[in-house]
Write a protein that holds these residues in place. Structure first.
Motif, short mmCIF file in Angstrom:
data_model
loop_
_atom_site.label_atom_id
_atom_site.label_comp_id
_atom_site.label_asym_id
_atom_site.label_seq_id
_atom_site.Cartn_x
_atom_site.Cartn_y
_atom_site.Cartn_z
N ARG A 51 9.49 3.75 -12.06
CA ARG A 51 9.62 4.10 -10.65
C ARG A 51 10.94 3.59 -10.10
NH1 ARG A 51 4.87 0.14 -8.29
NH2 ARG A 51 5.78 -1.83 -8.93
N GLY A 52 11.35 4.18 -8.98
CA GLY A 52 12.58 3.77 -8.31
C GLY A 52 12.63 4.34 -6.92
N GLY A 53 13.54 3.80 -6.11
CA GLY A 53 13.69 4.27 -4.74
C GLY A 53 14.48 3.28 -3.92
N ILE A 65 0.87 -1.18 0.00
CA ILE A 65 0.00 0.00 0.00
C ILE A 65 0.90 1.22 0.00
CG2 ILE A 65 -1.78 1.27 1.26
CD1 ILE A 65 -2.65 -1.49 2.39
N GLU A 66 0.69 2.13 -0.98
CA GLU A 66 1.57 3.28 -1.16
C GLU A 66 0.78 4.58 -1.29
OE1 GLU A 66 5.07 0.87 -3.57
OE2 GLU A 66 3.66 2.10 -4.70
N PRO A 67 0.65 5.35 -0.22
CA PRO A 67 0.08 6.70 -0.34
C PRO A 67 1.18 7.69 -0.72
CG PRO A 67 0.41 6.14 1.97
CD PRO A 67 0.83 4.94 1.17
N GLY A 68 0.78 8.79 -1.38
CA GLY A 68 1.79 9.77 -1.76
C GLY A 68 1.20 11.07 -2.25
N LEU A 69 2.10 11.94 -2.72
CA LEU A 69 1.76 13.28 -3.22
C LEU A 69 2.23 13.44 -4.65
CD1 LEU A 69 3.00 15.43 -0.20
CD2 LEU A 69 0.63 14.94 -0.79
N LEU A 70 1.48 14.20 -5.45
CA LEU A 70 1.93 14.56 -6.79
C LEU A 70 2.83 15.77 -6.67
CD1 LEU A 70 -1.29 14.17 -8.96
CD2 LEU A 70 0.37 12.46 -8.25
N ILE A 90 9.35 -0.93 4.73
CA ILE A 90 8.91 0.39 4.24
C ILE A 90 9.69 0.74 2.99
CG2 ILE A 90 8.70 2.83 4.80
CD1 ILE A 90 8.40 2.02 7.72
N ARG A 91 8.98 1.27 2.02
CA ARG A 91 9.58 1.62 0.73
C ARG A 91 9.35 3.10 0.45
NH1 ARG A 91 9.03 -1.62 -4.95
NH2 ARG A 91 7.10 -0.58 -5.42
N TYR A 92 10.41 3.80 0.05
CA TYR A 92 10.34 5.21 -0.32
C TYR A 92 10.66 5.30 -1.80
CZ TYR A 92 11.01 5.54 4.71
OH TYR A 92 10.90 5.37 6.06
N PHE A 106 6.14 8.82 -2.94
CA PHE A 106 5.30 7.96 -2.11
C PHE A 106 6.12 7.24 -1.04
CE2 PHE A 106 6.68 5.34 -5.66
CZ PHE A 106 7.13 4.19 -5.03
N ILE A 107 5.40 6.74 -0.05
CA ILE A 107 5.95 5.85 0.96
C ILE A 107 5.06 4.60 0.95
CG2 ILE A 107 4.64 7.00 2.78
CD1 ILE A 107 6.92 6.25 4.71
N GLY A 108 5.69 3.43 0.95
CA GLY A 108 4.94 2.19 0.83
C GLY A 108 5.10 1.30 2.04
N PHE A 109 4.04 0.55 2.33
CA PHE A 109 4.03 -0.37 3.46
C PHE A 109 3.71 -1.76 2.95
CE2 PHE A 109 2.65 3.84 4.70
CZ PHE A 109 3.55 4.13 5.72
#
Length: 193
Positions: A140-142, A20-25, A148-150, A181-184
């Motif tokens: 995408r990348g990070g 699950i990844e919430p984030g901002l544009l 936790i994924r950034y 985004f940050i992912g869980f």
């Protein structure tokens, strides 16, 4: 989904993960805040490769350009959305606790309708502007640290024509967007260093 199911049948030891990844544009011409939310079931194909199917929604990514010779106005105060369904592939560069990754996907993007009004005739009538749904590309990348994924993602969606009820073109819309985004992670085992 069929790719994931086929892979699971071939590799019964594969780990199933829900991310699950919430984030901002990071860029939008809208007066409202641009947000994104991705939900993605994934399967670990190997220690370094993960395949998935991302269901995403991004609000207010639009960049609208109206035809100069037409008397129409777009209501950009209202929220709009892009919904996506994208098979994905992520490659992790190591199997340690701090795991940089790159990923991509190719999928289908659905657009919401746009409110269009005629600014010259004094009418309060709102016309519904429609935009044809399209194929698009995700890059995408990070870094993943534990569970936790950034990351950053760019969704490239070709520009589309905005049409009103008589199929008249009133402009174009660019729904491509860059998101942070940050992912869980839910499920699967946590890799240790």
């Amino acid at each position: 989904m069929m790719i994931i199911a086929s892979f699971l049948l071939l590799n019964l030891n594969a780990q199933v993960i829900l991310r699950i990844e919430p984030g901002l544009l990071l860029e939008s011409n809208s007066n409202s805040l641009g947000l994104l939310l991705n939900i993605e079931p994934k399967v670990e194909a190997s220690k370094n490769a993960v395949i998935g199917l991302r269901f995403g929604i991004a609000t207010n990514p639009q960049k609208i350009r109206l035809n100069d010779n037409l008397p129409y106005f777009i209501d950009e105060l209202n929220d709009n959305a892009v919904i996506s369904f994208i098979p994905t592939y992520d490659y992790y560069f190591n199997t340690k606790r701090y795991r940089p990754y790159l990923g991509f996907g190719l999928g289908y993007y659905l657009f919401s309708n746009i409110d269009v009004s005629d600014r010259n005739n004094g009418s309060l009538e709102i016309l519904e502007g429609s935009v044809k749904n399209q194929m698009g590309f995700l890059l995408r990348g990070g870094i993943e640290i534990g569970n936790i994924r950034y990351g950053l993602e760019y969704n490239f969606i070709p520009k589309a024509t905005i049409n009103i009820r008589n199929k008249q073109s009133v402009g174009t819309i660019d729904n491509s967007y860059l998101g942070l985004f940050i992912g869980f992670k839910i499920g699967g085992k946590r890799l240790e260093e």
